[in-house]
Design an enzyme around this catalytic site. Structure first.
Site, PDB file in Angstrom:
ATOM      1  N   ASP A 192       0.876  -1.180   0.000  1.00 38.04           N
ATOM      2  CA  ASP A 192       0.000   0.000   0.000  1.00 38.04           C
ATOM      3  C   ASP A 192       0.908   1.223   0.000  1.00 38.04           C
ATOM      4  OD1 ASP A 192      -1.989   1.911   0.327  1.00 38.04           O
ATOM      5  OD2 ASP A 192      -3.148   0.688   1.732  1.00 38.04           O
ATOM      6  N   ASP A 227      -3.095   7.531  -3.319  1.00 33.11           N
ATOM      7  CA  ASP A 227      -3.027   6.325  -2.488  1.00 33.11           C
ATOM      8  C   ASP A 227      -3.384   5.134  -3.382  1.00 33.11           C
ATOM      9  OD1 ASP A 227      -3.281   4.511  -0.388  1.00 33.11           O
ATOM     10  OD2 ASP A 227      -4.799   5.636   0.710  1.00 33.11           O
ATOM     11  N   HIS A 243     -11.773   6.251   1.179  1.00 34.82           N
ATOM     12  CA  HIS A 243     -11.779   7.539   1.877  1.00 34.82           C
ATOM     13  C   HIS A 243     -11.462   8.663   0.906  1.00 34.82           C
ATOM     14  CE1 HIS A 243      -7.363   7.044   1.656  1.00 34.82           C
ATOM     15  NE2 HIS A 243      -7.642   5.762   1.861  1.00 34.82           N
ATOM     16  N   HIS A 292      -6.611  10.529   4.997  1.00 35.31           N
ATOM     17  CA  HIS A 292      -7.999  10.067   5.123  1.00 35.31           C
ATOM     18  C   HIS A 292      -8.902  11.250   5.433  1.00 35.31           C
ATOM     19  CE1 HIS A 292      -5.922   6.178   5.969  1.00 35.31           C
ATOM     20  NE2 HIS A 292      -6.876   5.757   5.169  1.00 35.31           N
ATOM     21  N   GLU A 341     -10.778   1.243  -1.777  1.00 33.88           N
ATOM     22  CA  GLU A 341      -9.913   0.103  -1.457  1.00 33.88           C
ATOM     23  C   GLU A 341     -10.685  -1.088  -0.894  1.00 33.88           C
ATOM     24  OE1 GLU A 341      -6.873   0.907   1.523  1.00 33.88           O
ATOM     25  OE2 GLU A 341      -7.804   2.813   2.009  1.00 33.88           O
ATOM     26  N   GLU A 380      -6.402  -1.057  -4.612  1.00 32.28           N
ATOM     27  CA  GLU A 380      -6.747   0.349  -4.334  1.00 32.28           C
ATOM     28  C   GLU A 380      -6.278   1.267  -5.448  1.00 32.28           C
ATOM     29  OE1 GLU A 380      -4.898   2.053  -0.825  1.00 32.28           O
ATOM     30  OE2 GLU A 380      -6.407   3.651  -0.735  1.00 32.28           O
TER      31      GLU A 380
HETATM   32 CO    CO Z   1      -6.152   4.195   1.368  1.00 31.40          CO
END
Ligand code: CO
Length: 299
Positions: free
Chosen positions: A84, A95, A157, A165, A190, A285
């Site tokens: 991640d 992200d 998010h 976030h 995600e 994600e």
């Molecule tokens: Co994330």
């Protein structure tokens, strides 16, 4: 907002390149620490900075696992590994995450495929006028149709400037979330997929922290550590191991200082998140800009 859009696009392109680079390094016998450091270095070389440390989460750990200073863990045949990755440009965060199945693991491959399909189905719905509830329902349905369970207490998010976030969340189960998507909104989606009950809990071995306030402890190093966390990491999450060289302290001393700073509320901690039934978890994600043609900035 245009400033965010341009910076998020740049950060997204860099995060995506670093993710693909990192995924190729995840091989049987390779060290997780080397992969995390290589990904973080790549993000910097490409002209961004990590928005958070490169998470390398193994098997039943869904997220927030991170190689520590001197970590000797290596990837083994059959491991389900989640990378991640976050990059930021002028604070604007992108992200993205990928699951890498090491060697042979048929179930792991199916979990990964379900997470990726759920993500693709969600992205298609990131158009103005849809609600977050619509997106969440598509994620849940895709995962259940594949015969698996979504992780219900991890969500997508919003992303902001120096904020990884932001509200509203995008749950991985159908909710009645009434938030109506608007052109230009930026979200990280995600889906997490598991054969277990689909819940995570915090576990020991925290390696990720974020500055929240300047309350020093009696240890003299606390001032320096807080200053680095606030200034160098711009209040974004950082890895404990980064501070070993940044602050020139021993890992043992650092652990002591950080413990005090968490206890007095100066640092916020992100413990590793483990699936409660110890079942394997896969994740996919992307960061997406809402539009008539949804734009995947981390494609
Ligand atoms: Co994330």
């Amino acid at each position: 907002m245009p400033e965010q859009t341009e910076s998020v696009r740049k950060a997204g392109k860099i995060a995506s390149e670093a993710r693909d680079y990192g995924a190729k390094l995840v091989k049987e016998g390779a060290r997780a620490l080397d992969v995390a450091e290589a990904v973080e270095k790549k993000i910097r070389e490409l002209g961004a900075a990590p928005a958070f440390p490169c998470n390398v989460s193994f098997n039943h750990t869904a997220a927030h696992d991170l190689p520590s200073h001197g970590d000797t863990r290596v990837f083994k045949d059959g491991d389900v590994v989640k990378l991640d990755i976050g990059a930021h440009v002028d604070g604007w965060v992108s992200d993205t995450a990928v699951t890498v199945v090491v060697g042979k693991n048929e179930l792991g491959g199916k979990l990964k495929a379900a997470a990726e399909l759920a993500l693709q189905n969600a992205i298609k719905l990131m158009v103005p006028g849809n609600t977050i509830g619509d997106v969440s329902a598509a994620i849940e349905k895709t995962i259940r149709d594949a015969g698996f369970n979504p992780v219900v207490n991890l969500t997508g998010h919003g992303v902001g400037q120096y904020e990884v976030h932001t509200a509203p969340a995008i749950p991985n189960i159908g909710t009645k979330s009434p938030y109506v998507l608007k052109e230009g909104d930026v979200f990280a989606i995600e889906p997490f997929v598991t054969t277990g009950v689909g819940m995570v809990k915090e576990t020991s071995g925290t390696q990720i922290y974020r500055w929240t306030s300047d309350r020093h402890t009696r240890l003299p190093e606390s001032t320096k550590i807080l200053q680095i966390a606030r200034e160098r990491y711009a209040r974004l999450p950082f890895a404990k191991r980064w501070l070993v060289s940044d602050a020139n302290v021993t890992p043992a001393k650092l652990a002591l200082v950080i413990k005090g700073l968490v206890e007095n509320g100066s640092l916020y901690e992100y413990p590793p998140l483990r699936e409660v039934s110890d079942a394997p978890v896969a994740q996919a994600e992307h960061t997406v800009i809402v539009g008539k043609e949804p734009e995947v900035v981390t494609a």
